[in-house]
Design a protein around this motif. Structure first.
Motif, PDB file in Angstrom:
ATOM      1  N   LEU A   8       0.834  -1.198   0.000  1.00 38.59           N
ATOM      2  CA  LEU A   8       0.000   0.000   0.000  1.00 38.59           C
ATOM      3  C   LEU A   8       0.869   1.249   0.000  1.00 38.59           C
ATOM      4  CD1 LEU A   8      -2.436  -0.986   2.905  1.00 38.59           C
ATOM      5  CD2 LEU A   8      -2.826  -1.295   0.465  1.00 38.59           C
ATOM      6  N   THR A   9       0.397   2.281  -0.676  1.00 42.01           N
ATOM      7  CA  THR A   9       1.038   3.588  -0.539  1.00 42.01           C
ATOM      8  C   THR A   9       0.544   4.195   0.768  1.00 42.01           C
ATOM      9  OG1 THR A   9      -0.738   4.781  -1.642  1.00 42.01           O
ATOM     10  CG2 THR A   9       1.068   3.937  -3.057  1.00 42.01           C
ATOM     11  N   ASP A  10       1.200   5.263   1.205  1.00 40.82           N
ATOM     12  CA  ASP A  10       0.750   5.954   2.416  1.00 40.82           C
ATOM     13  C   ASP A  10      -0.689   6.438   2.257  1.00 40.82           C
ATOM     14  OD1 ASP A  10       3.188   5.558   3.678  1.00 40.82           O
ATOM     15  OD2 ASP A  10       3.974   7.535   3.124  1.00 40.82           O
ATOM     16  N   ALA A  11      -1.030   6.960   1.070  1.00 44.74           N
ATOM     17  CA  ALA A  11      -2.379   7.489   0.835  1.00 44.74           C
ATOM     18  C   ALA A  11      -3.434   6.391   0.940  1.00 44.74           C
ATOM     19  CB  ALA A  11      -2.457   8.164  -0.537  1.00 44.74           C
ATOM     20  N   ALA A  12      -3.130   5.210   0.402  1.00 45.08           N
ATOM     21  CA  ALA A  12      -4.082   4.091   0.485  1.00 45.08           C
ATOM     22  C   ALA A  12      -4.253   3.643   1.929  1.00 45.08           C
ATOM     23  CB  ALA A  12      -3.617   2.927  -0.386  1.00 45.08           C
ATOM     24  N   ALA A  13      -3.141   3.536   2.659  1.00 38.92           N
ATOM     25  CA  ALA A  13      -3.226   3.114   4.064  1.00 38.92           C
ATOM     26  C   ALA A  13      -4.033   4.116   4.882  1.00 38.92           C
ATOM     27  CB  ALA A  13      -1.821   2.952   4.644  1.00 38.92           C
ATOM     28  N   GLU A  14      -3.819   5.408   4.656  1.00 43.67           N
ATOM     29  CA  GLU A  14      -4.565   6.441   5.382  1.00 43.67           C
ATOM     30  C   GLU A  14      -6.055   6.360   5.075  1.00 43.67           C
ATOM     31  OE1 GLU A  14      -2.817  10.261   4.516  1.00 43.67           O
ATOM     32  OE2 GLU A  14      -0.844   9.590   5.203  1.00 43.67           O
ATOM     33  N   ARG A  15      -6.407   6.169   3.793  1.00 40.43           N
ATOM     34  CA  ARG A  15      -7.824   6.114   3.409  1.00 40.43           C
ATOM     35  C   ARG A  15      -8.493   4.863   3.970  1.00 40.43           C
ATOM     36  NH1 ARG A  15     -12.299   8.022   3.628  1.00 40.43           N
ATOM     37  NH2 ARG A  15     -13.779   7.514   1.989  1.00 40.43           N
ATOM     38  N   ILE A  16      -7.821   3.720   3.927  1.00 37.15           N
ATOM     39  CA  ILE A  16      -8.390   2.494   4.492  1.00 37.15           C
ATOM     40  C   ILE A  16      -8.593   2.662   5.991  1.00 37.15           C
ATOM     41  CG2 ILE A  16      -7.985   0.042   4.955  1.00 37.15           C
ATOM     42  CD1 ILE A  16      -6.485  -0.014   2.215  1.00 37.15           C
ATOM     43  N   THR A  17      -7.635   3.276   6.674  1.00 35.56           N
ATOM     44  CA  THR A  17      -7.770   3.530   8.114  1.00 35.56           C
ATOM     45  C   THR A  17      -8.987   4.417   8.388  1.00 35.56           C
ATOM     46  OG1 THR A  17      -5.390   3.267   8.442  1.00 35.56           O
ATOM     47  CG2 THR A  17      -6.603   4.447  10.156  1.00 35.56           C
ATOM     48  N   GLU A  18      -9.182   5.460   7.587  1.00 34.98           N
ATOM     49  CA  GLU A  18     -10.353   6.333   7.747  1.00 34.98           C
ATOM     50  C   GLU A  18     -11.652   5.554   7.545  1.00 34.98           C
ATOM     51  OE1 GLU A  18      -9.858   9.402   4.817  1.00 34.98           O
ATOM     52  OE2 GLU A  18      -8.198  10.359   5.893  1.00 34.98           O
ATOM     53  N   ILE A  19     -11.701   4.707   6.522  1.00 35.21           N
ATOM     54  CA  ILE A  19     -12.896   3.908   6.243  1.00 35.21           C
ATOM     55  C   ILE A  19     -13.203   2.992   7.427  1.00 35.21           C
ATOM     56  CG2 ILE A  19     -13.793   2.026   4.815  1.00 35.21           C
ATOM     57  CD1 ILE A  19     -12.269   3.347   2.438  1.00 35.21           C
ATOM     58  N   ILE A  20     -12.173   2.353   7.959  1.00 34.79           N
ATOM     59  CA  ILE A  20     -12.358   1.447   9.096  1.00 34.79           C
ATOM     60  C   ILE A  20     -12.876   2.212  10.307  1.00 34.79           C
ATOM     61  CG2 ILE A  20     -11.113   0.010  10.778  1.00 34.79           C
ATOM     62  CD1 ILE A  20      -9.341  -0.915   8.387  1.00 34.79           C
ATOM     63  N   GLU A  21     -12.279   3.371  10.588  1.00 34.40           N
ATOM     64  CA  GLU A  21     -12.686   4.169  11.750  1.00 34.40           C
ATOM     65  C   GLU A  21     -14.103   4.711  11.603  1.00 34.40           C
ATOM     66  OE1 GLU A  21      -9.576   7.075  12.061  1.00 34.40           O
ATOM     67  OE2 GLU A  21      -8.192   5.663  13.011  1.00 34.40           O
ATOM     68  N   ASP A  22     -14.543   5.015  10.373  1.00 32.41           N
ATOM     69  CA  ASP A  22     -15.868   5.573  10.130  1.00 32.41           C
ATOM     70  C   ASP A  22     -16.963   4.524   9.986  1.00 32.41           C
ATOM     71  OD1 ASP A  22     -14.711   8.061  10.203  1.00 32.41           O
ATOM     72  OD2 ASP A  22     -14.705   8.348   8.031  1.00 32.41           O
ATOM     73  N   SER A  23     -16.605   3.258   9.969  1.00 34.35           N
ATOM     74  CA  SER A  23     -17.585   2.196   9.764  1.00 34.35           C
ATOM     75  C   SER A  23     -18.542   2.062  10.947  1.00 34.35           C
ATOM     76  CB  SER A  23     -16.864   0.861   9.535  1.00 34.35           C
ATOM     77  OG  SER A  23     -17.803  -0.178   9.422  1.00 34.35           O
ATOM     78  N   ASP A  24     -19.805   1.776  10.640  1.00 33.88           N
ATOM     79  CA  ASP A  24     -20.817   1.574  11.683  1.00 33.88           C
ATOM     80  C   ASP A  24     -20.681   0.221  12.359  1.00 33.88           C
ATOM     81  OD1 ASP A  24     -21.846   4.019  10.984  1.00 33.88           O
ATOM     82  OD2 ASP A  24     -23.411   3.187   9.688  1.00 33.88           O
ATOM     83  N   LYS A  25     -20.035  -0.728  11.679  1.00 40.55           N
ATOM     84  CA  LYS A  25     -19.863  -2.067  12.239  1.00 40.55           C
ATOM     85  C   LYS A  25     -18.378  -2.362  12.395  1.00 40.55           C
ATOM     86  CE  LYS A  25     -20.322  -4.031   7.636  1.00 40.55           C
ATOM     87  NZ  LYS A  25     -21.044  -4.873   6.747  1.00 40.55           N
ATOM     88  N   PRO A  26     -18.021  -3.352  13.206  1.00 44.13           N
ATOM     89  CA  PRO A  26     -16.599  -3.670  13.388  1.00 44.13           C
ATOM     90  C   PRO A  26     -15.945  -4.110  12.071  1.00 44.13           C
ATOM     91  CG  PRO A  26     -17.965  -4.807  15.013  1.00 44.13           C
ATOM     92  CD  PRO A  26     -18.890  -4.182  14.018  1.00 44.13           C
ATOM     93  N   VAL A  27     -14.864  -3.450  11.714  1.00 45.56           N
ATOM     94  CA  VAL A  27     -14.108  -3.772  10.505  1.00 45.56           C
ATOM     95  C   VAL A  27     -12.641  -3.899  10.893  1.00 45.56           C
ATOM     96  CG1 VAL A  27     -13.387  -2.939   8.231  1.00 45.56           C
ATOM     97  CG2 VAL A  27     -15.731  -2.531   9.005  1.00 45.56           C
TER      98      VAL A  27
END
Length: 126
Positions: A8-27
């Motif tokens: 992963l690039t830094d940008a991809a890792a940051e975006r995936i982390t944001e998606i995980i943190e914003d998820s309504d269910k455990p990811v």
């Protein structure tokens, strides 16, 4: 066991982390695969992972868990996943050394299988 089928690039890792943190269910991560699609042959797939799927290849990169569908591993070996943002669009992109072509609209790609020896070597724990 952690190995590098993909990175992963830094940008991809940051975006995936944001998606995980914003998820309504455990990811716990993201699952990447391919499916038959479009005029060039296949398209990349991505799904949230709440628990690992048995048999998936597991990659940890920059603190992010990526699970790779084992049917896709031979086509994704060496791929770098990025996240790009422009005025018109944003999304994940894949720089894949196994890509041999793409359709004009950018919806699908043509992939060749990676060398089986290279896959076996990638699965050896570091």
């Amino acid at each position: 066991m952690a190995f590098k089928i993909m990175s992963l690039t830094d940008a991809a890792a940051e975006r995936i982390t944001e998606i995980i943190e914003d998820s309504d269910k455990p990811v716990i991560g993201l699952r990447v695969g391919i499916k038959n699609s479009g005029c060039a042959g296949v398209a990349y797939t991505m799904d949230y992972v709440s628990e690992p799927v048995k048999g998936d290849d597991h990659v940890t990169d920059k603190g992010v868990n990526v699970y790779v569908d084992p049917k896709a591993t031979m086509y994704l070996l060496g791929t770098v996943m990025d996240f790009e943002q422009s005025k018109m669009s944003s999304g994940f992109t894949f720089t894949n050394p196994n890509q041999t072509g793409a359709c004009g609209c950018g919806e699908s790609v043509t992939l060749k299988a990676a060398d089986l020896k290279a896959i076996a070597e990638a699965r050896v724990p570091a």
